[in-house]
Write a protein that holds these residues in place. Sequence first.
Motif, PDB file in Angstrom:
ATOM      1  N   GLY A  35      -4.863  -4.065  -1.232  1.00  0.00           N
ATOM      2  CA  GLY A  35      -4.472  -3.407  -0.283  1.00  0.00           C
ATOM      3  C   GLY A  35      -5.969  -2.563  -0.093  1.00  0.00           C
ATOM      4  N   ASP A  36      -5.619  -2.225   0.936  1.00  0.00           N
ATOM      5  CA  ASP A  36      -7.000  -1.367   1.834  1.00  0.00           C
ATOM      6  C   ASP A  36      -7.041   0.086   1.866  1.00  0.00           C
ATOM      7  N   VAL A  37      -7.751   1.142   0.970  1.00  0.00           N
ATOM      8  CA  VAL A  37      -7.844   1.957   0.690  1.00  0.00           C
ATOM      9  C   VAL A  37      -8.131   2.919   1.681  1.00  0.00           C
ATOM     10  N   HIS A  38      -9.233   2.381   2.497  1.00  0.00           N
ATOM     11  CA  HIS A  38      -9.363   3.482   3.892  1.00  0.00           C
ATOM     12  C   HIS A  38      -8.472   3.227   4.638  1.00  0.00           C
ATOM     13  N   THR A  39      -7.665   2.713   4.495  1.00  0.00           N
ATOM     14  CA  THR A  39      -6.295   3.234   5.773  1.00  0.00           C
ATOM     15  C   THR A  39      -4.961   3.103   5.380  1.00  0.00           C
ATOM     16  N   PHE A  40      -4.534   3.247   4.110  1.00  0.00           N
ATOM     17  CA  PHE A  40      -3.390   3.267   3.584  1.00  0.00           C
ATOM     18  C   PHE A  40      -2.780   4.445   4.511  1.00  0.00           C
ATOM     19  N   GLU A  41      -1.512   4.662   4.002  1.00  0.00           N
ATOM     20  CA  GLU A  41      -0.450   5.458   4.396  1.00  0.00           C
ATOM     21  C   GLU A  41       0.371   5.679   3.616  1.00  0.00           C
ATOM     22  N   PRO A  42       0.103   6.753   2.411  1.00  0.00           N
ATOM     23  CA  PRO A  42       1.442   7.013   1.586  1.00  0.00           C
ATOM     24  C   PRO A  42       2.411   7.027   2.257  1.00  0.00           C
ATOM     25  N   LYS A  43       3.485   6.668   1.604  1.00  0.00           N
ATOM     26  CA  LYS A  43       4.609   6.272   1.963  1.00  0.00           C
ATOM     27  C   LYS A  43       5.659   8.161   0.777  1.00  0.00           C
ATOM     28  N   PRO A  44       6.999   7.917   1.500  1.00  0.00           N
ATOM     29  CA  PRO A  44       7.442   9.203   0.799  1.00  0.00           C
ATOM     30  C   PRO A  44       7.888   8.791  -1.093  1.00  0.00           C
ATOM     31  N   ALA A  45       7.674   7.353  -1.247  1.00  0.00           N
ATOM     32  CA  ALA A  45       7.371   7.332  -2.843  1.00  0.00           C
ATOM     33  C   ALA A  45       6.006   7.180  -3.246  1.00  0.00           C
ATOM     34  N   ASP A  46       4.963   7.730  -2.597  1.00  0.00           N
ATOM     35  CA  ASP A  46       3.662   7.902  -3.435  1.00  0.00           C
ATOM     36  C   ASP A  46       3.673   9.371  -3.310  1.00  0.00           C
ATOM     37  N   VAL A  47       4.298  10.017  -2.399  1.00  0.00           N
ATOM     38  CA  VAL A  47       4.581  11.724  -2.694  1.00  0.00           C
ATOM     39  C   VAL A  47       5.457  11.434  -4.243  1.00  0.00           C
ATOM     40  N   ARG A  48       6.047  11.684  -4.585  1.00  0.00           N
ATOM     41  CA  ARG A  48       7.006  11.810  -5.667  1.00  0.00           C
ATOM     42  C   ARG A  48       6.308  10.926  -6.532  1.00  0.00           C
ATOM     43  N   ALA A  49       5.632  10.416  -6.683  1.00  0.00           N
ATOM     44  CA  ALA A  49       4.873   9.533  -7.527  1.00  0.00           C
ATOM     45  C   ALA A  49       3.733  11.292  -8.137  1.00  0.00           C
ATOM     46  N   ALA A  50       2.878  11.538  -6.691  1.00  0.00           N
ATOM     47  CA  ALA A  50       1.870  12.272  -6.845  1.00  0.00           C
ATOM     48  C   ALA A  50       2.305  13.455  -7.175  1.00  0.00           C
ATOM     49  N   ALA A  51       3.619  14.284  -6.939  1.00  0.00           N
ATOM     50  CA  ALA A  51       4.304  15.089  -7.746  1.00  0.00           C
ATOM     51  C   ALA A  51       4.931  15.144  -9.003  1.00  0.00           C
ATOM     52  N   ARG A  52       4.994  14.046 -10.319  1.00  0.00           N
ATOM     53  CA  ARG A  52       5.278  14.006 -11.292  1.00  0.00           C
ATOM     54  C   ARG A  52       4.129  13.659 -12.141  1.00  0.00           C
ATOM     55  N   ALA A  53       3.482  13.140 -11.632  1.00  0.00           N
ATOM     56  CA  ALA A  53       1.507  13.946 -12.229  1.00  0.00           C
ATOM     57  C   ALA A  53       1.101  14.868 -13.063  1.00  0.00           C
ATOM     58  N   LYS A  54       1.020  14.198 -14.444  1.00  0.00           N
ATOM     59  CA  LYS A  54       0.279  15.037 -15.082  1.00  0.00           C
ATOM     60  C   LYS A  54      -1.463  15.320 -14.607  1.00  0.00           C
ATOM     61  N   LEU A  55      -2.212  13.546 -13.623  1.00  0.00           N
ATOM     62  CA  LEU A  55      -3.497  14.198 -13.789  1.00  0.00           C
ATOM     63  C   LEU A  55      -3.652  12.908 -12.696  1.00  0.00           C
ATOM     64  N   LEU A  56      -4.632  13.614 -10.907  1.00  0.00           N
ATOM     65  CA  LEU A  56      -4.821  12.638 -10.144  1.00  0.00           C
ATOM     66  C   LEU A  56      -6.023  12.584 -10.400  1.00  0.00           C
ATOM     67  N   VAL A  57      -6.303  11.121 -10.195  1.00  0.00           N
ATOM     68  CA  VAL A  57      -7.856  10.298 -10.279  1.00  0.00           C
ATOM     69  C   VAL A  57      -8.127  10.012  -9.074  1.00  0.00           C
ATOM     70  N   MET A  58      -9.050  10.694  -7.721  1.00  0.00           N
ATOM     71  CA  MET A  58      -9.572  10.095  -6.592  1.00  0.00           C
ATOM     72  C   MET A  58     -10.926   9.647  -7.059  1.00  0.00           C
ATOM     73  N   ASN A  59     -11.827   9.062  -5.872  1.00  0.00           N
ATOM     74  CA  ASN A  59     -12.826   8.799  -5.716  1.00  0.00           C
ATOM     75  C   ASN A  59     -13.504   9.884  -4.891  1.00  0.00           C
ATOM     76  N   GLY A  60     -12.997  10.150  -3.764  1.00  0.00           N
ATOM     77  CA  GLY A  60     -13.302  11.455  -2.413  1.00  0.00           C
ATOM     78  C   GLY A  60     -15.188  10.628  -2.210  1.00  0.00           C
ATOM     79  N   LEU A  61     -15.536  11.854  -1.234  1.00  0.00           N
ATOM     80  CA  LEU A  61     -16.740  11.267  -0.191  1.00  0.00           C
ATOM     81  C   LEU A  61     -15.859  10.677   0.607  1.00  0.00           C
ATOM     82  N   GLY A  62     -14.462  10.484   1.327  1.00  0.00           N
ATOM     83  CA  GLY A  62     -14.179  10.123   2.333  1.00  0.00           C
ATOM     84  C   GLY A  62     -13.393   8.640   2.364  1.00  0.00           C
ATOM     85  N   LEU A  63     -13.694   8.156   1.028  1.00  0.00           N
ATOM     86  CA  LEU A  63     -12.748   6.766   0.786  1.00  0.00           C
ATOM     87  C   LEU A  63     -11.359   7.535   0.481  1.00  0.00           C
ATOM     88  N   ASP A  64     -11.157   8.174  -0.346  1.00  0.00           N
ATOM     89  CA  ASP A  64      -9.539   8.412  -0.195  1.00  0.00           C
ATOM     90  C   ASP A  64      -8.669   9.348   0.133  1.00  0.00           C
TER      91      ASP A  64
END
Length: 548
Positions: free
Chosen positions: A85-114
């Motif tokens: 997949g392409d992280v630069h142009t990715f658009e989260p779907k409702p299922a992704d929002v639900r996954a983030a809501a259930r998470a105990k830890l979120l991990v990203m890169n930052g600096l504009g990538l994600d």
Amino acid sequence: MEGEPMARSSEQARLSLRKPRWFAVVALAGLWASLAACQASPPSPGASGPADRIRVVTTTTVFADMVHNVGGDLVDVTSLVPRNGDVHTFEPKPADVRAAARAKLLVMNGLGLDDWLAKTITNASSSGTPLVRLAVDLPGVTLLPGEDPGTQNPHLFMDPRYAELYVDRIAAGLKQVDPKDARRVDDQASTYKTRLKALDEWVRTQVSSIPAANRKLVTFHDAFPYYAREYGITIVGVAVAAPGQDPSAGYTASLIDAIRKAGVKAIFSESQFPAKLVEQLAAETGTKVVANLYDDALGDVDVTSLVPRNGEVHTFEPKPADVRAVARAKLLVMNGLGLDDWLAKTITNASSSGTPLVRLAVDLPGVTLLPGEDPGTQNPHLFMDPRYAELYVDRIAAGLKQVDPKDARRVDDQASTYKTRLKALDEWVRTQVSSIPAANRKLVTFHDAFPYYAREYGITIVGVAVAAPGQDPSAGYTASLIDAIRKAGVKAIFSESQFPAKLVEQLAAETGTKVVANLYDDALGDAPVTSYEAVIRWDTQQLVAALR
């Protein structure tokens, strides 16, 4: 092999500038794919149960792989951006929002990538969840400029030395969520960093074999500056300055001129982007296209299993696509002893009889075979005993070295590491099963996949629901099994993931026992049962929970 996207990119770059090489392995079931892939994520034998794992959501599969390596069995990781997949142009779907809501830890890169993850978190109303920004304010790094003034290139992880710093941040995040397992996290992080150091040395050796004049790189987008800086490669240009935006005619003309002047030998496409623009540049400049590099996302593994996850190997019927996969393979891996002997016909149809074929269970030295369902046959499920799985690893290693002798040392090292984990897994299973009262160590499953496991760990098999998968049992057979279950005082009957549960449920209803779903044996399943080791751990956990 899976878990080393950076190594794979270096190998493709080096070989494209010297001599191309390719081989694939076709395995007959997901278990053999797991063994043959020798996955880099080392599961810990002190496994946590599925309900106990830390739910971690990452933006990309690259970071998910890192979290797997640091967290092992402590984590259940979901990547929002899929493989390729392409992280630069990715658009989260409702299922992704639900996954983030259930998470105990979120991990990203930052600096504009994600940075789109911030909006996802807001929509998920999970602002209290710890968020690890791997690349932001990372100590000890020298940032390179990004595509816009005042920005920084976010792809620090393409330098394995910086990836070690990512590991430290991931470990800190996991320990924040789960302080009681801090020592395990630190140990696993240390082991992973040791492998990253070895990876860094390996990349240096590989790149040093490229003539200095040829160390010039053109890729689709600007993902390789940190890699290039570290290993002495010059980036001549990129096809697009910003993914998702078409380059201007003037930009492309300037790039074509730079490619010609630099004498670039190859232009590299990237797995998550269309190759059309790169192919046009190659046509204009007379260079060749090499597909595909990986950077922001992991790709598919180089091992193909004909039987899919949750599939049934006994009754599997190969399709034309399977025949084509066999024809392309440089190595074929099967079990034998009647489990998957349909491969012989597939090989004949594919006209690939010259391809080396590894029969993992046939004439295996040092094993004591158990009888199969028919007179004169042997039970083929040797792999359910981790000690015998070590012998499978030796056979797989021998097959890989036959196809690729120049990498024999690397194969041997990885096989040795994997066998060490299997030894630890064996010890862990013994400890777990020992907690079941001896009188309760009685097993009824759907089919006869567990005799080697049962023999090794002191469990009595009372019976199986069907003698042969694909054939309904007779009324007399079922009546005898019901009587045996009652007499033995069996506490639970176990269904298996690849078979329907109806027959097991009927047996449980007749005998007043409970049904436990699902054991895994002939095939891998969905997360968390995604490797051979995970199968053995999962099954052991189910047995212990139901019988203790």
